[in-house]
Design a protein around this motif. Structure first.
Motif, short mmCIF file in Angstrom:
data_model
loop_
_atom_site.label_atom_id
_atom_site.label_comp_id
_atom_site.label_asym_id
_atom_site.label_seq_id
_atom_site.Cartn_x
_atom_site.Cartn_y
_atom_site.Cartn_z
N MET A 261 -59.98 40.75 -12.21
CA MET A 261 -59.21 39.80 -13.04
C MET A 261 -60.14 38.76 -13.66
N LEU A 262 -61.06 38.25 -12.84
CA LEU A 262 -61.94 37.18 -13.31
C LEU A 262 -62.95 37.72 -14.33
N SER A 263 -63.44 38.93 -14.09
CA SER A 263 -64.39 39.52 -15.04
C SER A 263 -63.74 39.69 -16.40
N HIS A 264 -62.51 40.20 -16.41
CA HIS A 264 -61.77 40.36 -17.68
C HIS A 264 -61.58 39.00 -18.34
N ALA A 265 -61.21 38.02 -17.51
CA ALA A 265 -60.95 36.69 -18.06
C ALA A 265 -62.20 36.14 -18.71
N MET A 266 -63.36 36.32 -18.08
CA MET A 266 -64.60 35.77 -18.64
C MET A 266 -64.96 36.47 -19.94
N THR A 267 -64.65 37.76 -20.04
CA THR A 267 -64.94 38.50 -21.27
C THR A 267 -64.09 37.95 -22.41
N ASP A 268 -62.82 37.68 -22.12
CA ASP A 268 -61.91 37.18 -23.17
C ASP A 268 -62.15 35.71 -23.49
N ARG A 269 -62.76 35.06 -22.55
CA ARG A 269 -62.90 33.61 -22.62
C ARG A 269 -63.97 33.23 -23.66
N LYS A 270 -63.67 32.23 -24.46
CA LYS A 270 -64.66 31.81 -25.46
C LYS A 270 -65.47 30.61 -24.96
N SER B 235 -77.06 30.35 -26.44
CA SER B 235 -76.41 29.35 -25.58
C SER B 235 -74.92 29.24 -25.87
N ARG B 236 -74.45 29.94 -26.89
CA ARG B 236 -73.01 29.94 -27.17
C ARG B 236 -72.38 31.31 -26.92
N ARG B 237 -73.19 32.24 -26.43
CA ARG B 237 -72.66 33.58 -26.14
C ARG B 237 -72.16 33.65 -24.69
N THR B 238 -71.05 34.35 -24.49
CA THR B 238 -70.39 34.36 -23.18
C THR B 238 -71.32 34.76 -22.03
N GLY B 239 -72.05 35.83 -22.21
CA GLY B 239 -72.88 36.32 -21.11
C GLY B 239 -74.15 35.51 -20.89
N ALA B 243 -76.49 28.90 -17.15
CA ALA B 243 -77.78 28.93 -16.45
C ALA B 243 -78.81 29.80 -17.17
N ARG B 244 -78.38 30.94 -17.70
CA ARG B 244 -79.36 31.83 -18.34
C ARG B 244 -79.98 31.16 -19.57
N ALA B 245 -79.13 30.56 -20.40
CA ALA B 245 -79.63 29.87 -21.59
C ALA B 245 -80.54 28.71 -21.19
N SER B 246 -80.16 28.00 -20.12
CA SER B 246 -80.98 26.87 -19.68
C SER B 246 -82.34 27.35 -19.19
N LEU B 247 -82.34 28.48 -18.50
CA LEU B 247 -83.61 29.04 -18.03
C LEU B 247 -84.49 29.40 -19.23
#
Lengths: 425, 274
Positions: A261-270, B235-239, B243-247
């Motif tokens: 649930m959380l992984s999906h949420a983070m993907t959708d999350r801006k 730094s504005r991309r979800t993944g 922390a990764r961007a800061s590193l």
């Protein structure tokens, strides 16, 4: 003039008794009037909270024993003295002052350093002041108490650290997001702990707050109190991409929030990070979520550890708070000494003036041949002489470098002029 | 010999650092305010110390490595002060001031400055160097902000109470604030570096009548620009945000240090200080 205090608190009385002797708003007015008539109190303030009921008063007759106050306390609440036996404490003058300052600082609270007590002290004083039951002494005393409370909170760590799991969690949220007024939270559950979290969010004026509970009615009544939105329990997984903070406190055998649930949420999350506060036992959020990127997961154990550490840190701040209290007591005593000095000079003036009049009356026959204008001149000149004699000691009292020096001068004056004896009266 | 303004600056910076540290631990508001005031006064006297140096060398006060270090320190302090006032966050002062002090002390007490050559004069040269060093100062600040971000992220991830025992931890800027400040600082650095580089190219063409593109300093500057632009993007991309961007931001600063300390001293013919 004596400051007196009588009361009981969580240390001296059980909850049942504290409930019986609590003063409601209506009680306060009646108690004030009765204290004035029955115990000769010139000024009174009633401080009544869930953990304490205290009466502060100022009276002239210092010799009156505490029995009168104790009797009043028992009679007012329809209790026998035996029921209050050992539960009431009495303080006078400096001890009463120190007690109030410690109360305002949160040092006498059940939860060391709690913030609410300062507001309650301020409110008790405001109510007494509005009712006209305070005078110069209690005005000064309670203003000093409020200042102590404010300084202790500003200058020490006593009230800075959270002391409940919910407030520790919200404090951590502020470590991640800063000001919460532009953020959002989702609370799962509507029980007591969820309620605490919701209250913390309300105090911080959070932008969006959603509540989801299996007991929809509970959720609705909680939401209505804090202007939050309720969402049906089944729909919360689809909502997880929206909040920045997720608080979970529901009774469930298995976690209700999974990593998927959380992984999906983070993907959708801006947006960025998300704080997960798992306040449920057994845990409500899959512990593996702690390893997901940009999720910070805190469960009850972790939060309790922080709370315990904060409690120890608060205890270490007690000496600093006591130092602030000592400083404020010195200020208050200096003011009292100054005020007593004015009374003392007035007393001396009235005694000297009375002697002057007596001497003039004794020699009235000798002045009988003089005209009224000359007699008036003699009266005026002798009155002026008394004023001139008083000028120097009054100035020295006023300009004493410390309040201790002022008290010494006052004692000297009292001794030399016999102001303590009643003979002259 | 360093003039009396240098000594005054040293005292002011030291006092300001002491107060910033005290503020971080005790959290007293007046301590923080006083620290800011002393930093502002220190900036003023540091400016006068740079002027003294300028009079001595008859040029900009940073025509050698040590002079540029002193200016680096001054710009770092100035950039931090601007950021502090804009974001109303004082807790980074305790981290920035030690760097400012080291740069100032090394820059002031290691060399008295060398008289400038005729090439190292003129407005365009002055602006080129000033803007480039401003960019480095802004990147240094972003490095410190990112480092504090990573530190806090580490303690938040550990979940236990250990990290929160120290009262200072509760006074650090929030993670989101650190990210914003870091991005803001990198933006200032990028704009300054682009402007400084363009001015440097124009100045080189004017004095040498050609532009040496293959100069290591030019190449490393392009790498720095690309890395920081990349940081702003990720730094504005979800993944990546967090922390990764800061590193990435913190590591990119190592390239800046390489450019400043190694390329300037050993590799570049044209940008060599010593």
């Amino acid at each position: 003039m004596q400051i007196v205090l009588i009361g009981l608190n969580h240390r001296t009385a059980p909850l049942e008794l504290r409930e019986q002797v609590a003063f409601s708003n209506e009680d306060v007015e009646r108690a004030t009037a009765e204290l004035r008539d029955r115990c000769a109190m010139e000024e009174t303030v009633v401080l009544s909270t869930c953990n304490r009921s205290e009466l502060y008063g100022v009276r002239h007759e210092a010799e009156k024993s505490a029995d009168g106050l104790e009797g009043f306390f028992a009679d007012f609440h329809g209790l026998s003295r035996a029921q209050l036996n050992g539960c009431l404490y009495h303080r006078a003058d400096l001890d009463a002052v120190r007690h109030l300052f410690r109360v305002a600082a949160g040092l006498d609270s059940m939860l060391l350093g709690e913030a609410e007590i300062l507001g309650q002290v301020r409110e008790a004083y405001r109510r007494a002041s509005d009712a006209g039951s305070t005078g110069p002494v209690l005005n000064r005393l309670f203003q000093g108490a409020v200042e102590v409370g404010r300084r202790v909170r500003a200058e020490t760590e006593l009230g800075a650290r959270p002391m409940s799991a919910a407030s520790a969690g919200i404090k951590l949220a502020e470590r991640v997001f800063g000001d919460l007024s532009s953020h959002s939270a989702l609370v799962l559950g509507s029980g007591e702990i969820a309620e605490q979290a919701v209250e913390q969010f309300r105090q911080r004026k959070i932008k969006h707050l959603w509540i989801a509970s299996r007991k929809l009615e509970h959720a609705r009544s909680l939401a209505a109190r804090v202007e939050a939105q309720t969402i049906p329990w089944d729909e919360f997984p689809g909502m997880l991409d929206r909040p920045d903070i997720l608080v979970a406190s529901v009774a469930a055998e298995q976690p209700v929030v999974s990593c998927e649930m959380l992984s999906h949420a983070m993907t959708d999350r801006k947006k960025g990070s998300m704080l997960l506060l798992d306040l449920g036992v057994p845990r409500n959020i899959d512990p593996a979520a702690a390893d997901l990127y940009n999720f910070y997961l805190y469960d009850l154990d972790a939060l309790t550890e922080i709370v315990e550490q904060n409690r120890q840190a608060r205890e270490q701040e007690i000496p600093r708070a006591e130092a602030i209290i000592d400083a404020q007591i010195s200020k208050f005593e200096a003011w009292r000494a100054g005020r007593s000095a004015v009374d003392l000079v007035d007393d001396l003036r009235s005694r000297l003036d009375s002697r002057r009049r007596r001497i003039l009356e004794a020699h009235a026959a000798a002045f009988a041949h003089l005209g009224p204008e000359v007699r008036d001149d003699i009266d005026r000149l002798t009155a002026q002489l008394v004023e001139e004699m008083l000028k120097e000691p009054a100035d020295r009292l006023r300009h004493a470098r410390t309040w201790r020096e002022r008290v010494q001068h006052m004692e000297t004056l009292r001794g030399l002029f016999g102001l303590d004896s009643e003979d002259e009266q | 010999m360093p003039g009396h303004w240098s000594y005054i600056t040293l005292v002011l910076y030291l006092a300001s650092l002491g107060l910033y540290v005290r503020f971080l631990y005790a959290g007293r508001r007046w301590t923080g305010r006083l620290a800011t005031i002393l930093l502002a006064l220190g900036l003023g006297s540091h400016y006068l110390a740079l002027l003294e140096r300028s009079h001595w060398v008859h040029s900009v006060p940073y025509n050698d490595l040590y002079g540029s270090l002193s200016l680096f320190g001054w710009l770092l302090a100035a950039t931090y002060l601007g950021l502090e006032l804009y974001y109303r966050q004082r807790s980074m002062g305790a981290f920035v001031l030690p760097c400012v002090l080291v740069l100032f002390i090394v820059g002031t007490w290691s060399s008295h400055g060398l008289p400038a050559t005729h090439l190292e004069q003129g407005t365009m040269f002055a602006l080129h160097v000033t803007l480039s060093i401003l960019a480095y100062a802004a990147f240094a600040l972003a490095f410190l902000l990112s480092t504090v971000y990573l530190l806090q992220d580490h303690y938040l991830r550990r979940r236990g109470a250990a990290g929160w025992r120290c009262p200072a931890m509760w006074r650090f800027p929030p993670l989101e604030g650190l990210e914003k400040m870091s991005r803001g600082s990198v933006r200032v650095g990028l704009v300054s570096l682009v402007a400084g580089t363009v001015l440097g190219i124009l100045w080189e063409i004017r004095v040498q009548h050609h532009f040496l593109f293959m100069d290591p300093k030019v190449l490393i500057t392009l790498v720095i620009l690309a890395l920081y632009a990349g940081y702003l993007w990720v730094s504005r991309r979800t993944g990546w945000r967090g922390a990764r961007a800061s590193l990435m931001c913190a590591l990119t600063f190592l390239v800046v240090i390489f450019s400043y300390a190694v390329v300037n001293v050993y590799l570049s013919q044209f940008h060599r200080y010593l």
